[in-house]
Write an enzyme that holds these catalytic residues in place. Sequence first.
Site, PDB file in Angstrom:
ATOM      1  CG  MET A 191     -17.221  61.211  21.590  1.00  0.00           C
ATOM      2  SD  MET A 191     -18.042  59.924  20.618  1.00  0.00           S
ATOM      3  CE  MET A 191     -18.402  58.693  21.891  1.00  0.00           C
ATOM      4  CB  SER A 217     -24.139  53.326  16.063  1.00  0.00           C
ATOM      5  OG  SER A 217     -23.023  52.601  16.553  1.00  0.00           O
ATOM      6  CG  ASP A 234     -18.741  53.116  16.938  1.00  0.00           C
ATOM      7  OD1 ASP A 234     -18.388  54.301  16.809  1.00  0.00           O
ATOM      8  OD2 ASP A 234     -19.864  52.779  17.347  1.00  0.00           O
ATOM      9  CG  HIS A 274     -21.689  55.822  13.789  1.00  0.00           C
ATOM     10  ND1 HIS A 274     -21.284  57.129  13.810  1.00  0.00           N
ATOM     11  CD2 HIS A 274     -21.031  55.208  14.811  1.00  0.00           C
ATOM     12  CE1 HIS A 274     -20.422  57.311  14.806  1.00  0.00           C
ATOM     13  NE2 HIS A 274     -20.250  56.161  15.413  1.00  0.00           N
ATOM     14  CG  MET A 294     -13.848  51.056  19.132  1.00  0.00           C
ATOM     15  SD  MET A 294     -14.806  50.690  20.613  1.00  0.00           S
ATOM     16  CE  MET A 294     -16.460  51.146  20.089  1.00  0.00           C
ATOM     17  CG  HIS A 318     -16.560  57.345  15.998  1.00  0.00           C
ATOM     18  ND1 HIS A 318     -17.387  57.234  17.097  1.00  0.00           N
ATOM     19  CD2 HIS A 318     -15.486  58.075  16.413  1.00  0.00           C
ATOM     20  CE1 HIS A 318     -16.842  57.869  18.122  1.00  0.00           C
ATOM     21  NE2 HIS A 318     -15.678  58.377  17.726  1.00  0.00           N
ATOM     22  CG  MET A 362     -13.634  55.863  19.225  1.00  0.00           C
ATOM     23  SD  MET A 362     -15.024  55.191  20.157  1.00  0.00           S
ATOM     24  CE  MET A 362     -15.961  54.448  18.815  1.00  0.00           C
ATOM     25  CG  ASP A 377     -21.290  58.463  18.685  1.00  0.00           C
ATOM     26  OD1 ASP A 377     -22.198  57.688  19.040  1.00  0.00           O
ATOM     27  OD2 ASP A 377     -20.163  58.076  18.312  1.00  0.00           O
ATOM     28  N   GLY A 378     -23.771  59.033  21.265  1.00  0.00           N
ATOM     29  CA  GLY A 378     -23.740  58.379  22.561  1.00  0.00           C
ATOM     30  C   GLY A 378     -24.995  58.595  23.378  1.00  0.00           C
ATOM     31  N   GLY A 433     -24.597  51.547  24.776  1.00  0.00           N
ATOM     32  CA  GLY A 433     -25.551  51.369  25.852  1.00  0.00           C
ATOM     33  C   GLY A 433     -25.392  52.301  27.035  1.00  0.00           C
TER      34      GLY A 433
END
Length: 220
Positions: free
Chosen positions: A135, A7, A33, A31, A35, A64, A66, A173-174, A143
């Site tokens: 998730m 990611s 993200d 990956h 958003m 991904h 969001m 993921d996470g 983080g």
Amino acid sequence: MGMLSASILTADFAHLADQVKLIEDHAEVIHIDVMDAHFVPPLTIGPLVVAALRPVTERVLHGHLMVEAPESFFDELADAGLDVVSFHHEAVADPAPVIAKARGAGMRVGMTLTMETPVTAAFPHLDELDDMMLMSVRPGWGGQELDPGVYPRLEAMRAEVDRRGLSTAVEIDGGVETNNARRAVDAGATVLVAGSAIFGAPDPVGAARELAAIARGEAA
């Protein structure tokens, strides 16, 4: 065989191409993200970054999303070079037309569930999905620490995928780190998404190498 998805959310964006090239020998997937500051509070990257990365790596680019109304992003992301797009079940009223639109745009398609959404919500759509992402943190921020409640969710998803004889990838993921990645794999994950554990490590290459070995079941 499992794989690592790196990611870029916590990568150094001033040297993003170099960061991707640094670890791509160990990460089969990059990956990304996306958003929109509505579905989740942060506002991050979009098609311009995908288009910038596409010429510098042959790795799979997995977006991904969001975002609200994820289907409104599909055509532009596909044109930018995205290979796989995952949308949140929680962001759509009916996943079926969203899945169809992603395929129509020429991308492989995945669905993502937050910790609050029962895994059974995805079961009616599994046959149409290439990727199922669970998730293990609150979506939107890098983080965070992995919520161990994800492990039984992975087990349930793996059991259903296997029961149907599907090849659907099961992602976590996470908060994935070297100290919890093996448990995630044992629970049924075939793709480990890791960001801070790679790009926040003193040795990103070494961290990516170790996580990739765990994902493949090769680490001791």
